[in-house]
Design a protein around this motif. Structure first.
Motif, PDB file in Angstrom:
ATOM      1  N   ARG A 134      -7.124   2.542  -6.025  1.00 31.23           N
ATOM      2  CA  ARG A 134      -5.972   3.270  -5.497  1.00 31.23           C
ATOM      3  C   ARG A 134      -6.220   4.763  -5.592  1.00 31.23           C
ATOM      4  O   ARG A 134      -6.749   5.258  -6.606  1.00 31.23           O
ATOM      5  CB  ARG A 134      -4.722   2.895  -6.291  1.00 31.23           C
ATOM      6  CG  ARG A 134      -3.470   3.667  -5.928  1.00 31.23           C
ATOM      7  CD  ARG A 134      -2.799   3.085  -4.730  1.00 31.23           C
ATOM      8  NE  ARG A 134      -1.733   3.935  -4.243  1.00 31.23           N
ATOM      9  CZ  ARG A 134      -0.935   3.644  -3.239  1.00 31.23           C
ATOM     10  NH1 ARG A 134      -1.099   2.501  -2.616  1.00 31.23           N
ATOM     11  NH2 ARG A 134       0.000   4.457  -2.841  1.00 31.23           N
ATOM     12  N   SER A 145       0.803  -1.221   0.000  1.00 32.04           N
ATOM     13  CA  SER A 145       0.000   0.000   0.000  1.00 32.04           C
ATOM     14  C   SER A 145       0.835   1.270   0.000  1.00 32.04           C
ATOM     15  O   SER A 145       0.412   2.295  -0.521  1.00 32.04           O
ATOM     16  CB  SER A 145      -0.961   0.004   1.194  1.00 32.04           C
ATOM     17  OG  SER A 145      -0.232   0.080   2.411  1.00 32.04           O
ATOM     18  N   ASP A 146       2.034   1.237   0.624  1.00 31.08           N
ATOM     19  CA  ASP A 146       2.861   2.441   0.663  1.00 31.08           C
ATOM     20  C   ASP A 146       4.326   2.061   0.698  1.00 31.08           C
ATOM     21  O   ASP A 146       4.681   0.884   0.772  1.00 31.08           O
ATOM     22  CB  ASP A 146       2.498   3.342   1.846  1.00 31.08           C
ATOM     23  CG  ASP A 146       2.761   2.670   3.183  1.00 31.08           C
ATOM     24  OD1 ASP A 146       3.935   2.562   3.548  1.00 31.08           O
ATOM     25  OD2 ASP A 146       1.799   2.262   3.847  1.00 31.08           O
ATOM     26  N   GLN A 182      -2.604   9.416  -2.280  1.00 30.08           N
ATOM     27  CA  GLN A 182      -2.548   9.487  -0.826  1.00 30.08           C
ATOM     28  C   GLN A 182      -2.202  10.874  -0.319  1.00 30.08           C
ATOM     29  O   GLN A 182      -2.725  11.340   0.691  1.00 30.08           O
ATOM     30  CB  GLN A 182      -1.518   8.465  -0.325  1.00 30.08           C
ATOM     31  CG  GLN A 182      -1.370   8.390   1.176  1.00 30.08           C
ATOM     32  CD  GLN A 182      -0.422   7.284   1.571  1.00 30.08           C
ATOM     33  OE1 GLN A 182      -0.556   6.138   1.154  1.00 30.08           O
ATOM     34  NE2 GLN A 182       0.567   7.629   2.369  1.00 30.08           N
ATOM     35  N   GLY A 240       2.527  -0.265  -4.701  1.00 31.63           N
ATOM     36  CA  GLY A 240       1.753   0.965  -4.615  1.00 31.63           C
ATOM     37  C   GLY A 240       2.543   2.139  -5.173  1.00 31.63           C
ATOM     38  O   GLY A 240       3.651   2.418  -4.712  1.00 31.63           O
ATOM     39  N   GLU A 241       2.010   2.802  -6.183  1.00 31.64           N
ATOM     40  CA  GLU A 241       2.643   3.954  -6.837  1.00 31.64           C
ATOM     41  C   GLU A 241       3.926   3.568  -7.556  1.00 31.64           C
ATOM     42  O   GLU A 241       3.956   3.446  -8.759  1.00 31.64           O
ATOM     43  CB  GLU A 241       2.919   5.078  -5.820  1.00 31.64           C
ATOM     44  CG  GLU A 241       1.660   5.744  -5.286  1.00 31.64           C
ATOM     45  CD  GLU A 241       0.909   6.517  -6.369  1.00 31.64           C
ATOM     46  OE1 GLU A 241       1.472   6.753  -7.452  1.00 31.64           O
ATOM     47  OE2 GLU A 241      -0.252   6.876  -6.117  1.00 31.64           O
ATOM     48  N   SER A 284      -5.170   5.676   0.951  1.00 33.46           N
ATOM     49  CA  SER A 284      -4.349   4.962  -0.034  1.00 33.46           C
ATOM     50  C   SER A 284      -5.168   3.977  -0.853  1.00 33.46           C
ATOM     51  O   SER A 284      -5.033   3.913  -2.071  1.00 33.46           O
ATOM     52  CB  SER A 284      -3.211   4.228   0.667  1.00 33.46           C
ATOM     53  OG  SER A 284      -3.721   3.276   1.593  1.00 33.46           O
ATOM     54  N   LEU A 285      -6.053   3.223  -0.201  1.00 34.69           N
ATOM     55  CA  LEU A 285      -6.832   2.199  -0.890  1.00 34.69           C
ATOM     56  C   LEU A 285      -8.277   2.227  -0.419  1.00 34.69           C
ATOM     57  O   LEU A 285      -8.580   2.681   0.694  1.00 34.69           O
ATOM     58  CB  LEU A 285      -6.258   0.800  -0.606  1.00 34.69           C
ATOM     59  CG  LEU A 285      -4.839   0.476  -1.061  1.00 34.69           C
ATOM     60  CD1 LEU A 285      -4.416  -0.866  -0.486  1.00 34.69           C
ATOM     61  CD2 LEU A 285      -4.758   0.447  -2.571  1.00 34.69           C
ATOM     62  N   PHE A 331       0.608  -0.092  -8.999  1.00 33.20           N
ATOM     63  CA  PHE A 331      -0.795   0.201  -8.700  1.00 33.20           C
ATOM     64  C   PHE A 331      -0.875   1.688  -8.404  1.00 33.20           C
ATOM     65  O   PHE A 331      -0.729   2.125  -7.274  1.00 33.20           O
ATOM     66  CB  PHE A 331      -1.231  -0.643  -7.503  1.00 33.20           C
ATOM     67  CG  PHE A 331      -2.720  -0.672  -7.277  1.00 33.20           C
ATOM     68  CD1 PHE A 331      -3.614  -0.371  -8.296  1.00 33.20           C
ATOM     69  CD2 PHE A 331      -3.236  -1.024  -6.040  1.00 33.20           C
ATOM     70  CE1 PHE A 331      -4.978  -0.409  -8.084  1.00 33.20           C
ATOM     71  CE2 PHE A 331      -4.594  -1.070  -5.810  1.00 33.20           C
ATOM     72  CZ  PHE A 331      -5.467  -0.763  -6.839  1.00 33.20           C
ATOM     73  N   THR A 332      -1.095   2.478  -9.439  1.00 31.25           N
ATOM     74  CA  THR A 332      -1.013   3.931  -9.322  1.00 31.25           C
ATOM     75  C   THR A 332      -2.378   4.548  -9.045  1.00 31.25           C
ATOM     76  O   THR A 332      -3.425   3.909  -9.209  1.00 31.25           O
ATOM     77  CB  THR A 332      -0.428   4.538 -10.605  1.00 31.25           C
ATOM     78  OG1 THR A 332      -1.236   4.145 -11.727  1.00 31.25           O
ATOM     79  CG2 THR A 332       0.990   4.040 -10.836  1.00 31.25           C
ATOM     80  N   ALA A 333      -2.365   5.813  -8.624  1.00 31.94           N
ATOM     81  CA  ALA A 333      -3.596   6.534  -8.279  1.00 31.94           C
ATOM     82  C   ALA A 333      -4.557   6.543  -9.459  1.00 31.94           C
ATOM     83  O   ALA A 333      -4.171   6.799 -10.601  1.00 31.94           O
ATOM     84  CB  ALA A 333      -3.260   7.959  -7.860  1.00 31.94           C
TER      85      ALA A 333
END
Length: 375
Positions: A278, A211-212, A281, A236-237, A287-288, A262-264
């Protein structure tokens, strides 16, 4: 000559068999190549110990002579290292077993005792074959019931873990797809938790993601990848620029696990109407978000920096990152439940914590929701 060789191998096998339960308990894995490795390297170990000890003692008095003797020790050490390295290169040489209880260790020693005890002295159990057959039947019964009891029931299940795996969420969709969000720092304890929800004969995770960028969220993934088959992995990102992340990426490539970002703004369709989305953040603080019909679970990572910061919280189950202070204004949007990791007073309505309740399981059919605390 053959008698001496046979005795040597039998003694080696006996030593391995008697230490096997302890090895399985501590290392959580079974090395198949050790049956070959030990007989091959054992003959030179007295040379290593005797010559090594002499070299150390003499080196304390006459350093040059001690160094010279150490070159003699290098020969059996080099042989040992080469044999072990060669055998370690065989694929499938290690079987990952996960956590093992002390009761299982005791059971293994009882089985070894009954099978090894001389029949003429074994008055309590004169027949070994029925005992062995009983053991096989019990193992088969365990495996069958393990698979039956962990079958999907048509509802969405989420397990929010507590210490020492704060921030880890394991998801099972109504049809049985498995999603692991973060892995925390402790692979053995997480492996044990996953083993409670995943059948022994089907150790597979359909999607694993981070996630981060905090190292503590993915440090245990290498050990999880050893013990479970992962079909897809998402960062994540962007992949963090850390040694741990680089090592993890190498393992993913070695195991040929498809990995991506897994981008915004992206969504992952997990099947059965379960969707993971996503968010950016830094602007939303979220974040999710996982949705299933009317159910929503939101990952609250930090304070939002926009005016619409509360739009994700209304009617949602909100999982608050460890150490994050929640603004009282955020409660005006009335989330269903806020789950923290730190202690929360019991009289605060709608506020739960894993420190109070332990592992929290959420079960939902998309319309109703049930929550079960470990304690």
């Amino acid at each position: 000559l053959t008698g001496r060789v046979s005795d040597y191998f039998l003694l080696t096998l006996a030593a391995q068999l008697m230490t096997l339960p302890v090895v399985l308990y501590h290392f959580k894995k079974l090395s198949l190549t050790t049956l070959i490795a030990n007989p091959l390297i054992l003959p030179v170990q007295p040379l290593v110990m005797i010559l090594g000890g002499v070299a150390v003692i003499i080196g304390l008095v006459i350093p040059p002579l001690g160094q010279l003797l150490s070159y003699l020790v290098w020969v059996p050490l080099y042989y040992t290292n080469q044999v072990v390295t060669w055998l370690a290169g065989f694929s499938g040489g290690v079987v990952e077993l996960g956590e093992m209880s002390l009761l299982t260790v005791a059971g293994l020693y009882l089985m070894i005792f009954f099978l090894a005890h001389k029949k003429k002295e074994n008055r309590l159990f004169p027949q070994r074959k029925p005992l062995l057959l009983l053991g096989v039947m019990l193992a088969a019964i365990f495996l069958v019931w393990n698979a039956v009891l962990l079958q999907p029931d048509g509802k969405l299940h989420l397990w929010i873990l507590d210490e020492p795996n704060q921030g880890v969420v394991f998801v099972q969709t109504p049809s049985g797809k498995r999603i692991l969000i973060n892995a925390g720092e402790y692979g053995n304890s997480l492996s044990s938790e996953l083993g409670k929800q995943i059948p022994v004969l089907d150790r597979q995770i359909d999607l694993a993601l981070v996630s981060d960028a905090n190292t503590s969220t993915y440090q245990a993934y290498p050990k999880i990848l050893e013990r479970f088959k992962v079909d897809q992995f998402l960062w994540g990102e962007a992949m963090p620029a850390t040694r741990t992340a680089a090592d993890l990426q190498v393992i993913l490539q070695q195991q040929q696990v498809p990995a991506g970002m897994f981008t915004a703004g992206q969504k992952v369709d997990c099947g059965d109407g379960v969707v993971l989305e996503r968010f950016a953040q830094e602007s939303t603080g979220v974040s999710l978000m996982l949705t299933y019909a009317d159910f929503r679970l939101v990952w609250r990572e930090e304070e939002a920096r926009t005016n619409d910061r509360n739009q994700f919280l209304e009617g949602s189950v909100v999982l608050v990152r460890s150490g994050l202070e929640v603004d009282e204004m955020e409660l005006t949007r009335q989330p269903q439940v806020m789950i923290h990791h730190e202690y929360q007073p019991g009289e605060v309505p709608g506020q739960l914590s894993t420190q109070n309740a332990g592992r929290i399981e959420i079960i939902t059919d998309g319309k109703q929701m049930w929550m079960i605390g470990e304690r």
